[in-house]
Design a protein around this motif. Structure first.
Motif, PDB file in Angstrom:
ATOM      1  N   ARG A  10      31.305  11.954   3.200  1.00  0.00           N
ATOM      2  CA  ARG A  10      32.497  12.549   2.214  1.00  0.00           C
ATOM      3  C   ARG A  10      33.797  11.907   1.560  1.00  0.00           C
ATOM      4  O   ARG A  10      34.177  10.971   0.708  1.00  0.00           O
ATOM      5  N   ARG A  11      33.557  13.321   0.814  1.00  0.00           N
ATOM      6  CA  ARG A  11      34.511  13.068  -0.086  1.00  0.00           C
ATOM      7  C   ARG A  11      35.895  13.853   0.104  1.00  0.00           C
ATOM      8  O   ARG A  11      35.483  15.392   0.016  1.00  0.00           O
ATOM      9  N   SER A  12      36.934  13.545  -0.968  1.00  0.00           N
ATOM     10  CA  SER A  12      38.043  15.352  -0.941  1.00  0.00           C
ATOM     11  C   SER A  12      37.846  15.590  -2.083  1.00  0.00           C
ATOM     12  O   SER A  12      37.355  14.130  -3.107  1.00  0.00           O
ATOM     13  N   PHE A 130      41.510  18.978   0.976  1.00  0.00           N
ATOM     14  CA  PHE A 130      41.877  17.876   0.121  1.00  0.00           C
ATOM     15  C   PHE A 130      43.546  17.404   1.764  1.00  0.00           C
ATOM     16  O   PHE A 130      45.065  18.166   1.536  1.00  0.00           O
ATOM     17  N   TRP A 131      43.780  15.887   2.086  1.00  0.00           N
ATOM     18  CA  TRP A 131      45.212  15.687   3.416  1.00  0.00           C
ATOM     19  C   TRP A 131      45.712  14.993   1.788  1.00  0.00           C
ATOM     20  O   TRP A 131      46.288  14.069   0.590  1.00  0.00           O
ATOM     21  N   ARG A 132      47.312  16.241   2.035  1.00  0.00           N
ATOM     22  CA  ARG A 132      48.216  15.861   0.844  1.00  0.00           C
ATOM     23  C   ARG A 132      49.403  15.679   2.137  1.00  0.00           C
ATOM     24  O   ARG A 132      49.586  15.576   2.802  1.00  0.00           O
ATOM     25  N   SER A 133      50.300  15.104   1.352  1.00  0.00           N
ATOM     26  CA  SER A 133      51.611  14.330   2.017  1.00  0.00           C
ATOM     27  C   SER A 133      53.161  14.381   1.657  1.00  0.00           C
ATOM     28  O   SER A 133      53.106  15.404   0.799  1.00  0.00           O
ATOM     29  N   GLY A 134      54.204  13.331   0.894  1.00  0.00           N
ATOM     30  CA  GLY A 134      54.807  13.400   0.199  1.00  0.00           C
ATOM     31  C   GLY A 134      56.150  13.583   0.842  1.00  0.00           C
ATOM     32  O   GLY A 134      56.012  13.304   2.207  1.00  0.00           O
ATOM     33  N   ILE A 155      52.825  15.352   9.810  1.00  0.00           N
ATOM     34  CA  ILE A 155      51.794  14.493   9.323  1.00  0.00           C
ATOM     35  C   ILE A 155      50.442  14.967   8.039  1.00  0.00           C
ATOM     36  O   ILE A 155      50.478  13.793   7.876  1.00  0.00           O
TER      37      ILE A 155
HETATM   38  C1  LIG Z   1      47.569  10.269   5.117  1.00  0.00           C
HETATM   39  C2  LIG Z   1      47.575  10.852   4.188  1.00  0.00           C
HETATM   40  C3  LIG Z   1      48.397  11.040   3.224  1.00  0.00           C
HETATM   41  C4  LIG Z   1      47.830  11.327   1.925  1.00  0.00           C
HETATM   42  N1  LIG Z   1      49.195  11.844   1.198  1.00  0.00           N
HETATM   43  C5  LIG Z   1      48.434  12.371  -0.252  1.00  0.00           C
HETATM   44  C6  LIG Z   1      49.085  12.607  -1.127  1.00  0.00           C
HETATM   45  O1  LIG Z   1      49.765  12.808  -0.684  1.00  0.00           O
HETATM   46  N2  LIG Z   1      48.648  13.012  -2.703  1.00  0.00           N
HETATM   47  C7  LIG Z   1      47.511  12.286  -2.975  1.00  0.00           C
HETATM   48  O2  LIG Z   1      46.833  12.791  -4.167  1.00  0.00           O
HETATM   49  N3  LIG Z   1      46.193  11.784  -1.731  1.00  0.00           N
HETATM   50  C8  LIG Z   1      46.934  11.326  -0.280  1.00  0.00           C
HETATM   51  N4  LIG Z   1      45.878  11.392   0.284  1.00  0.00           N
HETATM   52  C9  LIG Z   1      44.500  10.749   0.161  1.00  0.00           C
HETATM   53  C10 LIG Z   1      44.030  11.526  -0.342  1.00  0.00           C
HETATM   54  O3  LIG Z   1      43.192  12.672   0.406  1.00  0.00           O
HETATM   55  C11 LIG Z   1      42.105  10.978  -0.155  1.00  0.00           C
HETATM   56  O4  LIG Z   1      42.112  10.761   1.203  1.00  0.00           O
HETATM   57  C12 LIG Z   1      42.183  10.172  -1.394  1.00  0.00           C
HETATM   58  O5  LIG Z   1      42.042  10.980  -2.537  1.00  0.00           O
HETATM   59  C13 LIG Z   1      41.065   9.864  -1.644  1.00  0.00           C
HETATM   60  O6  LIG Z   1      39.348  10.418  -1.857  1.00  0.00           O
HETATM   61  P1  LIG Z   1      38.801  10.180  -0.753  1.00  0.00           P
HETATM   62  O7  LIG Z   1      38.627  11.094   1.231  1.00  0.00           O
HETATM   63  O8  LIG Z   1      37.367  11.373  -1.242  1.00  0.00           O
HETATM   64  O9  LIG Z   1      38.009   9.161  -0.728  1.00  0.00           O
HETATM   65  C14 LIG Z   1      46.573  11.144   1.495  1.00  0.00           C
HETATM   66  C15 LIG Z   1      45.905  10.444   2.370  1.00  0.00           C
HETATM   67  C16 LIG Z   1      46.303   9.895   3.797  1.00  0.00           C
HETATM   68  C17 LIG Z   1      45.462   9.891   4.620  1.00  0.00           C
END
Ligand SMILES: Cc1cc2nc3c(=O)[nH]c(=O)nc-3n(C[C@H](O)[C@H](O)[C@H](O)COP(=O)(O)O)c2cc1C
Length: 182
Positions: A10-12, A130-134, A155
């Motif tokens: 899996r990749r995002s 894509f999981w984002r936060s901030g 979350i």
């Molecule tokens: C709790 C959480 C919050 C995240 N927030 C962000 C974010 O705001 N911006 C971002 O670029 N990546 C964020 N990520 C990471 C991406 O969702 C992603 O997992 C990362 O870019 C790695 O890519 P992959 O999932 O393909 O390995 C977050 C991951 C987690 C677990």
């Protein structure tokens, strides 16, 4: 898609375009979230789906928090556009029930598992996420706008859509750096 293949590869993908998942596919995504591990059956999850006008409402919530903190216009502008990076954003909220044996942390973890499960359910059905936060997801005004109470937390924002590119290669990782035996 084979379950193990999904787990291992899996990749995002951040580049997400129309269409967003809908109908049975979206229902499967939500149902996958509802299968997150859940100590004592507290079901500590809320999923707020934004699309179309909903993305504007989400932007308004984030922008008003930034403006309340007198943030620079560049920050406000970035937030104004942020939700539009995908056709759908699911705000995942941990709805915390005070419980003698299940601290809030476990309920946050459960909601985090829900995000991961939903992202994988999207990938399994040909979509991407894509999981984002901030820092704004922790802001009191944002919490109020989403009706959070007590120890509830946002979350993350799960951006969902159709992949706009092919996923990057999975990074090579040396297991010995992560695994210990005792
Ligand atoms: C709790 C959480 C919050 C995240 N927030 C962000 C974010 O705001 N911006 C971002 O670029 N990546 C964020 N990520 C990471 C991406 O969702 C992603 O997992 C990362 O870019 C790695 O890519 P992959 O999932 O393909 O390995 C977050 C991951 C987690 C677990």
């Amino acid at each position: 898609m084979d379950a193990l293949d999904l787990l291992l590869n899996r990749r995002s993908i951040a580049k997400l375009s129309q269409p967003a998942p809908e109908g049975q596919v979206l229902e499967n995504i939500i149902r996958a979230g509802l299968r997150a591990p859940d100590h004592a059956g507290l079901t500590p999850w809320r999923f707020v789906i934004s699309q179309g006008e909903g993305l504007s409402k989400l932007a308004d919530i984030l922008v008003s928090a930034a403006q309340a903190e007198r943030s620079e216009e560049s920050v406000v502008e970035k937030l104004r556009n942020a939700p539009f990076r995908a056709p759908m954003v699911i705000t995942v909220i941990a709805k915390v029930t005070p419980h003698e044996k299940v601290p809030a942390l476990e309920q946050y973890l459960s909601a985090g598992c829900a995000v991961q499960a939903m992202q994988m359910a999207a990938v399994a059905q040909g979509f991407q996420g894509f999981w984002r936060s901030g820092k704004w997801m922790f802001h009191q005004n944002v919490h109020s706008a989403f009706g959070l109470e007590g120890d509830d937390e946002i979350i993350g924002f799960l951006y969902l859509g159709t992949p706009g590119c092919t996923p990057m290669k999975v990074p090579e990782r040396d297991l010995s750096k992560f695994v210990e035996y005792m």
